[in-house]
Scaffold this motif. Sequence first.
Motif, PDB file in Angstrom:
ATOM      1  N   MET A   1       0.850  -1.185   0.000  1.00 31.30           N
ATOM      2  CA  MET A   1       0.000   0.000   0.000  1.00 31.30           C
ATOM      3  C   MET A   1       0.882   1.231   0.000  1.00 31.30           C
ATOM      4  SD  MET A   1      -3.318   0.766   2.320  1.00 31.30           S
ATOM      5  CE  MET A   1      -4.496   2.002   1.824  1.00 31.30           C
ATOM      6  N   VAL A   2       0.688   2.091  -1.001  1.00 31.37           N
ATOM      7  CA  VAL A   2       1.488   3.303  -1.140  1.00 31.37           C
ATOM      8  C   VAL A   2       0.561   4.481  -1.430  1.00 31.37           C
ATOM      9  CG1 VAL A   2       3.504   2.034  -2.008  1.00 31.37           C
ATOM     10  CG2 VAL A   2       1.827   2.974  -3.622  1.00 31.37           C
TER      11      VAL A   2
ATOM     12  N   VAL B   1      -3.486  10.022  -3.607  1.00 28.90           N
ATOM     13  CA  VAL B   1      -4.211   8.755  -3.733  1.00 28.90           C
ATOM     14  C   VAL B   1      -3.453   7.673  -2.980  1.00 28.90           C
ATOM     15  CG1 VAL B   1      -5.147   7.034  -5.314  1.00 28.90           C
ATOM     16  CG2 VAL B   1      -5.056   9.422  -6.005  1.00 28.90           C
ATOM     17  N   ALA B   2      -4.137   6.991  -2.071  1.00 31.31           N
ATOM     18  CA  ALA B   2      -3.567   5.822  -1.388  1.00 31.31           C
ATOM     19  C   ALA B   2      -4.217   4.578  -1.972  1.00 31.31           C
ATOM     20  CB  ALA B   2      -3.813   5.896   0.113  1.00 31.31           C
ATOM     21  N   GLY B   3      -3.409   3.559  -2.234  1.00 33.86           N
ATOM     22  CA  GLY B   3      -3.957   2.354  -2.818  1.00 33.86           C
ATOM     23  C   GLY B   3      -2.917   1.254  -2.914  1.00 33.86           C
ATOM     24  N   VAL B   4      -3.301   0.188  -3.583  1.00 30.00           N
ATOM     25  CA  VAL B   4      -2.447  -0.995  -3.701  1.00 30.00           C
ATOM     26  C   VAL B   4      -1.894  -1.059  -5.123  1.00 30.00           C
ATOM     27  CG1 VAL B   4      -2.300  -3.483  -3.406  1.00 30.00           C
ATOM     28  CG2 VAL B   4      -3.929  -2.165  -2.031  1.00 30.00           C
ATOM     29  N   LEU B   5      -0.572  -1.181  -5.250  1.00 31.80           N
ATOM     30  CA  LEU B   5       0.079  -1.244  -6.552  1.00 31.80           C
ATOM     31  C   LEU B   5       0.003  -2.648  -7.135  1.00 31.80           C
ATOM     32  CD1 LEU B   5       3.329   0.894  -6.232  1.00 31.80           C
ATOM     33  CD2 LEU B   5       1.488   1.221  -7.865  1.00 31.80           C
ATOM     34  N   HIS B   6      -0.286  -2.734  -8.442  1.00 33.62           N
ATOM     35  CA  HIS B   6      -0.317  -4.015  -9.145  1.00 33.62           C
ATOM     36  C   HIS B   6       0.399  -3.867 -10.480  1.00 33.62           C
ATOM     37  CE1 HIS B   6      -3.165  -5.834  -6.344  1.00 33.62           C
ATOM     38  NE2 HIS B   6      -3.902  -4.734  -6.417  1.00 33.62           N
ATOM     39  N   ILE B   7       0.688  -4.983 -11.115  1.00 42.91           N
ATOM     40  CA  ILE B   7       1.235  -4.971 -12.470  1.00 42.91           C
ATOM     41  C   ILE B   7       0.363  -5.829 -13.361  1.00 42.91           C
ATOM     42  CG2 ILE B   7       3.631  -4.485 -11.851  1.00 42.91           C
ATOM     43  CD1 ILE B   7       4.223  -7.453 -11.978  1.00 42.91           C
ATOM     44  N   GLU B   8       0.346  -5.459 -14.658  1.00 43.12           N
ATOM     45  CA  GLU B   8      -0.486  -6.166 -15.635  1.00 43.12           C
ATOM     46  C   GLU B   8       0.326  -6.350 -16.902  1.00 43.12           C
ATOM     47  OE1 GLU B   8      -5.054  -5.745 -17.200  1.00 43.12           O
ATOM     48  OE2 GLU B   8      -3.849  -3.927 -17.124  1.00 43.12           O
TER      49      GLU B   8
ATOM     50  N   ASP C   1      -5.006   0.058  -7.458  1.00 40.57           N
ATOM     51  CA  ASP C   1      -6.386  -0.027  -6.958  1.00 40.57           C
ATOM     52  C   ASP C   1      -6.521   1.030  -5.877  1.00 40.57           C
ATOM     53  OD1 ASP C   1      -7.416  -2.013  -8.551  1.00 40.57           O
ATOM     54  OD2 ASP C   1      -6.715  -3.640  -7.268  1.00 40.57           O
ATOM     55  N   GLY C   2      -7.254   2.091  -6.163  1.00 38.39           N
ATOM     56  CA  GLY C   2      -7.357   3.211  -5.232  1.00 38.39           C
ATOM     57  C   GLY C   2      -8.198   2.868  -4.020  1.00 38.39           C
ATOM     58  N   VAL C   3      -7.709   3.239  -2.840  1.00 35.49           N
ATOM     59  CA  VAL C   3      -8.449   3.039  -1.591  1.00 35.49           C
ATOM     60  C   VAL C   3      -9.038   4.365  -1.117  1.00 35.49           C
ATOM     61  CG1 VAL C   3      -8.281   2.340   0.830  1.00 35.49           C
ATOM     62  CG2 VAL C   3      -7.047   1.054  -0.932  1.00 35.49           C
TER      63      VAL C   3
END
Length: 888
Positions: A113-114, A221-228, A245-247
Amino acid sequence: MSQVERQELEEFRGFYRRYYEDDIAELAQRYPNEQRSLYVEYDDLYRFDAELAERYLNKPEDMREIAEEALRTYDLPADVSLGQAHVRLRGLPASNTIDIRNIRVVDDHIGSMVAVQGIVRKATDVRPKIVEAAFECQRCGTMTYIPQSDSGFQEPHECQGCERQGPFRINHDQSEFVDAQTIRVQESPEGLRGGETPQAIDVYLEDDVCGEVTPGDHVSVAGVLHIEQQTSGNEKTALFDLYMDGVTVTIEDEEFEDMDISDEDVAEILELADSPDIYEKMVDSVAPSIYGYEQEKLAIVLQLFGGVTKHLPDESRIRGDLHMLLIGDPGTGKSQLLSYTQNIAPRSVYTSGKGSSAAGLCVTGDTLVHTTDGIRRIEDIVTPDIPESVETETAVERALDLYTYDEATGETTVASTSHVWRMPPKPCRRIETASGTQLETSRNTPVLTCGDDGPEWTPISEVEAGDHVGTPNFDGIERSSPATDESAEDPDGAPAMTDGAVGSTDGADLEWDRVVTTVDTGEKELYDLTVPETNNFVANGVVTHNTAAAVRDDFGDGQQWTLEAGALVLADKGIAAIDELDKMAEDDRSAMHEALEQQSISISKAGINATLKSRCSLLGAANPKYGRFDQYEPIGEQIDLEPALISRFDLIFTVTDQPDPDHDAKLADHILTTNYAGELNTQQTEMTNSEVTRQQVEDVQEEVAPVVDAELLRKYVAYSKRNCFPRMTDAARDAIQEFYVDLRSKGADEDAPVPVTARKLEATVRLAEASARVRLADEVTADDAERVIEIVRSCLQDIGVDPETGEFDADVVETGTSKSQRDRIKNLKDLLREVDEEYEDEPGAPRDQVLERADEVGMDRSKVEDEIEKLKTKGDLYMPDGDHIKVV
């Protein structure tokens, strides 16, 4: 649930009881219509249990599920349920707040979470997303519920009731939906240095955080980083894209939030502000490589600091931002001044009017489109869906298979349209090729041309005779690779492409046809087709780019429209530097009227209605219509901008290039010294055996270095705008009032022109406030007023004077027509009517008699001839034949 998870669940319940009991009670009262989330501060969680807080950052998805389960099972009244409530963590520590450009896989950012900060560049509209689909069997009616993920839409293999493979129908009432939106967050301009390309990341939002922001908003924006994984066609590649994915999304209200000003910086700023020659130091720090222009540079300094924005009790707003325009001869350094200003402004955006894109890229109704059902007129394609002419750009969803050019493969392929468009009349241009092909489009529509590095898109307004346009080969006959005639060369020395030659892309079925003529054809009604992904279609045999009025969504499936922030929105609370303002597309210029005065931009396109903020200063540069500025002609006749737009600029400077031996000698010395400093520095750094010492370089560079370092100046401006809000003293108010009233008094006579309007008074106030801000002063003094009055008077002398009478005339700028011109036009029309009545047996007033009478009544013959031509162009006069004139 494991023992560890049960323990974490109990920890969260204890955390809620200690810190959030009242918040949960309020959520229970407001859930689900008014509030659906519990916002938790990271600092509270860290104080409760540092290890639990750390686990939340490292495994956010697992921990969020447990936190939400603890919320659902919290001790609440029996009739209250928080079944779908969210827990949203915000206020992340500095170690987890990352610049977008610094996100790295090796730093274990992925999956954690960043928080990122930036400006919202794009935003889709809010659409429903299915999270659990209810499939109803068409044979037996049994419902099958399947949770849906972002990886793709999942359907049942067989019915759980009759065990047959469908068919199934989605039951919308039984399915579960959630609001979804995608935004693109780009690094804020104030966090960049000159020349850096801003990085961006896509953020996916769900449920109650959707629809809260608009393009141009500065957000955290705080959220979870993903890769695609990226794909090329149907093939997967080794590269991956980052997304989040924004929290939580927090709109940042603080100006220049990314400017890090230390205590040492503040001490240096305050010491500099106390300098008696602070204004000279500031002027010498603006583009020191450009010689002269002290007054223009002082005005740019004042624009950087800006006036004070006032909010009145009736909720109206008086802007404090200053708008400035530089008009002048080529080679006078206008672009360099703009570029340097963009580098030192704390928040800025630089763009060129020539490169600005506008809505309405489209073709005329008789254009033939290559569809899979044959060649059809675009008007016949669109009018069944949009039968009547429109006043604004109008789109209707419509699927139509047609041929399009795939830039990735260089081949013609079949694609389906998503929308058809009908447009109001716009200025058009027609090209004709050597093969006899003609294409007529709006002037800003790009066509595929053969550039130095291969196929490229060129607006049809810039296509000239001799250029080559792309024409797909539909006959399927293989041809050799590009035929070039080496004996024939273009003027620039490049081999000339022969007519009908195949393009150089391997495997392409594209030919090149030489343009032989181009002509502007006036305003015509237009049509367009939206082709997702390739964004082009074949029009009259030529590959033509089509860009819809709103920006086509490049998030995910590309089936939505997005709202995108342009230069004036991205520069909100900063400076927008726009070069070649006179070459900006007409649609973009019309949008600037609202942006400059109301400081907002209203959008109503493709079903999107929004108002974006553009609270910025505009620094524009433009060239005279005929190359060089003529001080004896009114400004309205020399620049290709509407008077209503020109009048919104607080200051307009004319930058002329007049030969002057003394000035030229100093200019040459300055340029040579600047170049010499660069030469020494290059030799000292690039040559291993250079005899140039570092001390020699520093001695020479000291002559052309800015007095105030650019980085310190950026911080100085940000500090002043953040902390300094000066008020007007009585002495300053009296000086400005006296200046304005004295100017207005020159127009008191009945026949005198209006010398200046209240707009110039407001501009003077803004400038005086900016002058006080330069000193970090709390009051605007009489000295500030006198300093800016001199600048305003000088500008008025350059552009606000009627060249014919030498008198101040506000209409020269405000309307583009001076009082002397209006009087001459009135007298000329009266003369034409008088002569026409005398020669009633003839088709109009004889031209020679009109010119002879003009001499008799003291009207200059050459000016009368000029006015006749202008009035003919406007449609106020017409000539039944070459010798007679008639008033409309």
